[in-house]
Design an enzyme around this catalytic site. Structure first.
Site, PDB file in Angstrom:
ATOM      1  N   ASP A 104      47.426  32.423  41.173  1.00 12.92           N
ATOM      2  CA  ASP A 104      46.367  32.087  42.139  1.00 12.92           C
ATOM      3  C   ASP A 104      45.033  32.745  41.778  1.00 12.92           C
ATOM      4  OD1 ASP A 104      47.489  34.601  42.697  1.00 12.92           O
ATOM      5  OD2 ASP A 104      46.900  34.510  44.814  1.00 12.92           O
ATOM      6  N   LYS A 152      48.979  31.646  47.841  1.00 12.94           N
ATOM      7  CA  LYS A 152      50.106  32.481  48.258  1.00 12.94           C
ATOM      8  C   LYS A 152      50.416  32.228  49.733  1.00 12.94           C
ATOM      9  CE  LYS A 152      50.828  35.141  44.554  1.00 12.94           C
ATOM     10  NZ  LYS A 152      50.425  36.547  44.532  1.00 12.94           N
ATOM     11  N   ASP A 200      36.181  45.733  45.558  1.00 14.31           N
ATOM     12  CA  ASP A 200      37.617  45.645  45.341  1.00 14.31           C
ATOM     13  C   ASP A 200      37.929  45.913  43.865  1.00 14.31           C
ATOM     14  OD1 ASP A 200      40.178  44.549  46.717  1.00 14.31           O
ATOM     15  OD2 ASP A 200      40.085  43.361  44.867  1.00 14.31           O
ATOM     16  N   GLU A 236      36.581  50.967  45.462  1.00 13.54           N
ATOM     17  CA  GLU A 236      38.024  51.041  45.737  1.00 13.54           C
ATOM     18  C   GLU A 236      38.759  51.427  44.455  1.00 13.54           C
ATOM     19  OE1 GLU A 236      41.812  48.390  47.267  1.00 13.54           O
ATOM     20  OE2 GLU A 236      40.568  47.821  45.576  1.00 13.54           O
TER      21      GLU A 236
END
Lengths: 665, 665
Positions: free
Chosen positions: B356, B261, B391, B420
């Site tokens: 990605d 990205k 994450d 998270e």
């Protein structure tokens, strides 16, 4: 270290299964045809589709699989509504599972119109339908539906968008709802559910002291002649005509003479005073005998038969305590507390002693005593008694009740126990959890509209899965300050409240006459019937309109299933804090009749003045659109009204101070 | 039918034991010296005295018996406060028991003055003391106290009233409190409790992208040179000086080049774009490797050492996903979802694809994959990492996390995991239940004083026994609409809120500069640091007063134990709905220092206008008498005030719009 209940979370979390009690420590309760929402929180990581199935095991061991709906997406709550149709010990568990076809439908609906991965996506759909076809329980028709969808996805005759549309028929979704493709199936533990006969939840009780019915005083000598089962049975048709379904008798056993209490709880009985029927036991026998003045066991059986013939069941009072003359005192001193000086302990509230009563003591011979009590109850079950009203259960060990309730659930599941648990909330609730079918409540001590509204929400909420309230405006022991002062208007209003806010309620005989004079300093009636004969002149029974009001209320309870359920109660806003408005509502899905039923009740709490105000209904709670207008029939007066979200009420103490308004369908 | 958890009620009901999770399915959590109220509902039939003991088992197997106090008689709730002093797996159970000596004291205090059953009553007391003397664990002194009381009761030298008075000394009551006579002892099940190091509850995090610190752009070519562990380590002293205790690094692994990205999440990277550190894995390695541009593993270890030397622990970001260039993609295709055409699935939000990233897929080889992940984490623990910020944990199976948390609790109990879990409440809470030490929360999405107040009550209530919130005003991913518009005043006020309302909070670097410009249409910053280097000019760090504010807040957190706990938070009434006032209070009994501590925080939610109003304190909640006046020191300004139940506040956006007022003792 051994720790309880440690259990891995599993592939698909299934948590907070409801209704359950302490993770299944005790069964939750329902009666035949009572809607029971089975719920769980079920979710999955990421964004795939997840679904849940309730697996219900019937008393006969058969299982039913019920697809569940996600009723709250934010909290991931799934629900299925069970209406059990047979009595006995049920159980249920919830299965959570990933729903690959649901995920695929979502993906395909986005990708195919966007032209992304079209071939691959249609191919994934075919694979999933192949998996669905592996289910051996598919009918021929269902199989054909799946095959047709698969062929549509395969054929390539239509455009991809049209192909998808053509494949995803309602028929296909129906088949996959009951025969889904499931990944990662994870089950909750199994949770117990007791399904009982409807009377365990729904009952209207009428309490009498049988010796009062037909008691006569010799006007010359002043001497009393006790009423008997035979004379009392003459009152049964009137009780049945009012629409009650349970006649409840205070204890009918021989009454002790040692330290017998006199009128108004005086310490010394006068000659001729009959004594309290709660001072149980004399030379003639104990808890398994009938008081000779009432008649014989055979006459009691005839009383029961007559009641049954009129549609009335008979409830008997069970007061587990003994007069000093009870046979157990001599035969089983081990069932009482023996003091250091060898005497058997009286009941006491130090420094006061109640010398007419010995409490039973369960810790010396718990097994012998509990079996003796079970045998006593069996005598009455054998005589036709089908309900027991348990006096002061909170003064006996919980473990005894738990055993007794389990024993009866096994041998006599039809017998209903009402707990007189006028005590702190943990005891009251735990008695219900260990198996009592019904409970007296704090209804009697909620004198304001606000307190009553909050209480109704409490008993019809989470507690409703184990504790079934039985609402009594008064009893032979309880005459609250507001009932002492509110006169006939309050007696009428509280009857309306009791009969419409709870599926079970009860009336103590004489309520019709507004017997509201207290013994000074005590919250019970003067000349309490516990200590004397109290015949009443039934020709005047409707002077306050109460006998006919009770008849109307019982009739409304019979015709409205919403009044025969505990859940489905909503308290609505009113502009006047003297007015309580609540509704009873069953959706068609929850109703035993398959038709929705709604009754709106508005009651004033001020017996001295007219009160009026605006009610604002929670329309969703009664299954109406926000702006709907609908017709209601007031079952108390026959008047019809058109109501909507907001309506005006004017409640007059000269009448019932109430509306009981059935929504017309 | 086997049903879970069916367990008789026992002689003395012990129910609703707290804190527990699903009857012990998971342990509740505490840290060293964190007060934990152990509670149960314990009651008995009738009117006898009942009591309860908490039996606590330490990690070393030793047990401690704690007498409990009845803190709510109406609800029969007993409590003991545990302040655990060692880490590890504890457990506890509650014993309920009849207290015959308590019953006797009550009876004797009524009967003896009334002259009822005097001899008998005194004799009962002697018998009970004889029973108490059978306890083998009594010390000589305790034995002497019991003997003295027994002899007093026996002697008959004084009047009965005086005898009783003389026998019932405080010494006697003390001995019987720890060595009671107990009847019908009934135990609850055993419930688990994990005690962790204080950092699991108390932490202030500072987040950086290490590549930004010391990154340089060649002004001539425009080319960037990445920051390194070495250059980033130069920022550590400033972070430590602000008083933070955790420096959190976004992922430091090699970044994929396939479908990399570009800036602002653009689909195509320009030459020189560094790529998102969340697109993990390249030829140089995967989750166990360091990005060559940042340096070597040895340099990372040096970074950690330097941080530790400054009192900072290092937290590493764990994003369990792979770039197409990650070694696992070739070596372990079974750890990914393989589509019907043989390709490995990308992350997607249909119809969008994120080419990605390949998500990991746990269902093919759950054991192989979870062990590989465990091994990766071990690499970093070995390098000195002591916290992991996980994450998107809610996109991986709960059962994986449950296993991983149990594995680390066993092998590395010092390691703290922050979840998270920005997702629905059931997932967020269940991640905490299965073992995450801390959780991001909805703090960031509570823009009004009312919503924030309710949320603070929620997280500091029942959830506090398993979920420890970590409050972040912004992150590299989150810039809410109110933070976009509120300027420096709101940045200051949210820092105050985060640092004082929760024992853990975090700041994303650059907060000092009020970086509040969003990428259009997205609730995150423009020129997001995820996709580019972002060096900052730290010489300007205090232009908005935020660096020094953070320093002050961290200092206050260190000196006030009340700010280092989750429970003890009370929201108080204010006359202005733009103002939130809450207090943090620890009683002496709950405080690790043994001294009470109280901090009162008032924060305005309006960054554009001065707001003022009256605060009305719940005085009981802060351990003050209703009419007390007390001195407070505002730790933000050094100003002192005298406050009482009602006080005036004026909160100005030109300053911090806040008071953080410590009550002077």
């Amino acid at each position: 270290m051994a720790l309880p209940g440690e259990k891995p979370i599993g592939r698909i979390p299934v948590i907070d299964v409801q209704p359950t009690l302490e993770q299944g420590r005790w069964p939750v309760k329902a009666v035949i045809s009572e809607a029971l929402p089975l719920r769980a929180t079920v979710f999955i990581e990421g964004h795939d589709a997840v679904a849940a199935t309730a697996v219900v095991t019937h008393p006969n061991g058969r299982t039913t699989r019920m697809p569940m709906d996600e009723v709250n997406h934010g909290l991931a709550i799934f629900e299925a509504i069970l209406l059990p149709r047979t009595e006995g010990r049920w159980s249920f568990r919830i299965e959570g599972w990933a729903d690959p076809f649901g995920t695929w439908m979502h993906t395909a609906s986005k990708k195919i119109p966007a032209g992304v991965d079209v071939e691959l996506t249609l191919g994934d759909g075919v694979s999933l339908l192949e998996r669905a076809l592996e289910d051996k329980s598919l009918s021929e028709r269902q199989r054909a539906v799946l095959v047709a969808a698969r062929e549509t996805l395969r054929s390539g005759e239509l455009s991809p968008v049209k192909t998808l549309e053509a494949a995803l028929t309602d028929d296909l979704k129906d088949v996959l709802r009951t025969h889904p493709v499931r990944d990662g199936v994870t089950s909750s533990p199994e949770y117990p559910l007791n399904v009982e006969r409807e009377r365990a939840l729904v009952s209207s009780w009428y309490e009498i002291f049988p010796r009062s019915e037909g008691a006569k005083q010799n006007t010359r000598t002043g001497e009393w002649k006790s009423g008997t089962f035979l004379t009392a049975s003459k009152r049964l048709p009137a009780i049945a005509d009012m629409g009650f379904d349970v006649v409840y008798l205070t204890p009918i056993h021989p009454i002790g003479t040692t330290h017998r209490k006199g009128r108004n709880n005086s310490l010394t009985a006068m000659p001729g005073d009959p004594g309290s029927p709660y001072a149980i036991g004399a030379a003639e026998g104990g808890h398994d005998a009938v008081h000779p003045e009432l008649g014989t066991m055979r006459q009691f059986r005839n009383f029961v038969k007559k009641a049954n013939g009129l549609g009335l069941e008979v409830a008997l009072d069970v007061a587990l305590q003994c007069s000093p003359d009870h046979p157990w005192v001599k035969e089983h001193p081990e069932w009482f507390k023996v003091r250091a000086d060898g005497t058997i302990a009286y009941a006491e509230n130090p420094p006061k002693k109640y010398e007419d009563i010995h409490p039973l003591y369960f810790d010396n011979d718990p097994v012998g005593l509990r079996e003796a009590i079970r045998d006593v109850l069996d005598v009455w079950v054998d005589a036709g008694v089908t309900l027991f009203r348990i006096d002061n259960p909170h003064t006996k060990p919980l473990e005894f009740w738990e055993w007794l309730m389990a024993d009866f659930a096994e041998r006599h599941p039809e017998v209903v126990f009402l707990s007189e648990a006028f005590t702190r909330p943990p005891m009251m609730h735990t008695l219900a959890k260990v198996g009592f079918h019904q409970s007296y409540t704090y209804f009697t001590w909620r004198p304001t509209a606000k307190e009553m509204g909050e209480y109704l929400e409490e008993v019809s909420g989470d507690a409703s899965y184990y504790m079934r309230p039985n609402f009594w405006p008064t009893t032979h022991d309880i005459l609250t300050p507001d009932m002492q002062r509110g006169g006939a208007p309050l007696y009428r209003a509280r009857a309306v409240l009791a009969a419409t806010a709870s599926p079970s309620y009860g009336i103590y005989t004489g309520y019709e006459f507004v017997e509201n004079v207290p013994r000074p300093g005590v919250e019970e009636q003067i000349d309490n019937e516990k200590y004397e004969y109290k015949p009443r002149d039934w020709s005047r029974a409707d002077e306050h309109g109460i006998a006919s009001l009770l008849t109307t209320l019982n009739s409304a309870r019979k015709s409205h299933p919403a009044l025969r359920r505990l859940r489905g109660l909503t308290v609505h806003k009113t502009s006047n804090d003297q007015i309580l408005c609540f509704s009873r509502h069953l959706s068609a899905e929850e109703s035993p009749t398959g038709r929705a039923d709604t009754v709106i009740v508005a009651v004033s709490f001020d017996p001295h003045h007219v009160q009026d105000g605006i009610v604002t209904l929670d329309m969703e709670a009664i299954g109406q659109d926000a702006d709907a207008r609908f017709l209601v029939d007031d079952v108390l007066t026959g008047a019809a009204f058109t109501w909507g979200r907001d309506f005006y009420v004017r409640l007059d103490p000269a009448g019932t101070m109430s509306h009981v308004a059935a929504v017309r369908r």
